[in-house]
Write an enzyme that holds these catalytic residues in place. Structure first.
Site, short mmCIF file in Angstrom:
data_model
loop_
_atom_site.label_atom_id
_atom_site.label_comp_id
_atom_site.label_asym_id
_atom_site.label_seq_id
_atom_site.Cartn_x
_atom_site.Cartn_y
_atom_site.Cartn_z
N ASP A 1 -12.55 10.48 -3.39
CA ASP A 1 -13.62 11.05 -2.57
C ASP A 1 -12.99 12.02 -1.58
O ASP A 1 -11.90 11.74 -1.09
CB ASP A 1 -14.26 9.88 -1.80
N TYR B 1 -12.16 13.52 2.01
CA TYR B 1 -12.18 12.93 3.36
C TYR B 1 -13.53 13.23 4.00
O TYR B 1 -14.07 14.33 3.86
CB TYR B 1 -11.08 13.53 4.22
N PHE C 1 -6.23 14.27 -1.14
CA PHE C 1 -5.25 13.74 -0.19
C PHE C 1 -4.79 14.75 0.87
O PHE C 1 -4.12 14.38 1.82
CB PHE C 1 -4.01 13.17 -0.91
N HIS D 1 -3.45 1.97 -4.73
CA HIS D 1 -3.72 3.13 -3.89
C HIS D 1 -2.77 3.15 -2.69
O HIS D 1 -2.39 2.08 -2.19
CB HIS D 1 -5.17 3.08 -3.41
#
Length: 220
Positions: free
Chosen positions: A63, A65, A76, A185
């Site tokens: 997703d 941020y 990321f 993760h």
């Protein structure tokens, strides 16, 4: 998507499908009622910055941020001057442990993208401060097609799949030609359960070098 990108002919059929029109209408309505990240002109930044022909690593996020000023279309990554998110801090810790590369003072991963690391999120938009708010509206159908297109490349690609959501995409990848490097993760909730010590950066470069491809310079 800009016509200059070589993704355009590959993904053109997707843009003619009914789900795509519904997805774009949904995102447009969201933008009229709420703040949506990333900004409209950065939604497809990953595809603009990493051409299909040059893609040799796919780092899949889930997703964008959802905090103010964070998302800019690369999984990321955050823009310079934006506080480095916890998951990315953990990626930097592993990068230093793995390759001895010290953590930079910013969270901008554009230099990875420009070397052929496709920084793709499964969902490409999100409502501000509402995680996962744009999931299951069609983005996953589109990004699965992107993953499948990368899988179709004849030369080796390394797929970095971190976390349960990303690991479910293994079904789209032909491991007789490509390499999957997976772990939990890098989030603070899970990183200590197997992300730390997984050495994804050196393993990626080893897999690329073995296939006669240039390794990634992971330093930022």
């Amino acid at each position: 998507m800009a016509p200059t990108t070589d993704w355009n002919p590959i993904l053109r059929e997707e843009l003619a499908k009914p789900y795509w029109a519904e997805l774009q209408q949904f995102v447009q309505q969201e933008r009229t009622r709420h703040t949506v990240f990333p900004p409209h002109d950065e939604v497809f930044a990953a595809l603009h910055m990493t051409p299909y022909a040059e893609t040799k690593v796919l780092l899949l996020g889930q997703d964008p941020y959802h905090g103010d000023g964070q998302a800019h279309g690369l999984s990321f990554s955050v823009k310079p001057g934006v506080r480095i998110p916890p998951s990315l801090q953990n990626m930097y810790k592993e990068l230093e442990d793995d390759l001895g590369i010290p953590a930079p003072d910013h969270g901008n991963l554009e230099s990875w993208a420009r070397q052929g690391v496709l920084l793709l999120n499964a969902s490409l938009t999100v409502r501000a401060h509402h995680a996962a708010s744009h999931q299951k509206h069609g983005w996953e159908t589109f990004t699965d097609r992107v993953i499948s297109a990368v899988n179709d490349k004849p030369e080796r690609v390394v797929f970095l799949l971190w976390g349960n959501s990303a690991r479910k995409k293994k079904a789209l990848i032909d491991t007789s030609r490509h390499v999957i490097i997976e772990s939990v993760h890098p989030s603070p909730l899970s990183a200590h359960r197997g992300f730390f010590g997984s050495k994804p950066f050196s393993r990626t470069n080893a897999a690329l070098t073995e296939a006669g491809l240039d390794p990634i310079d992971w330093s930022l």
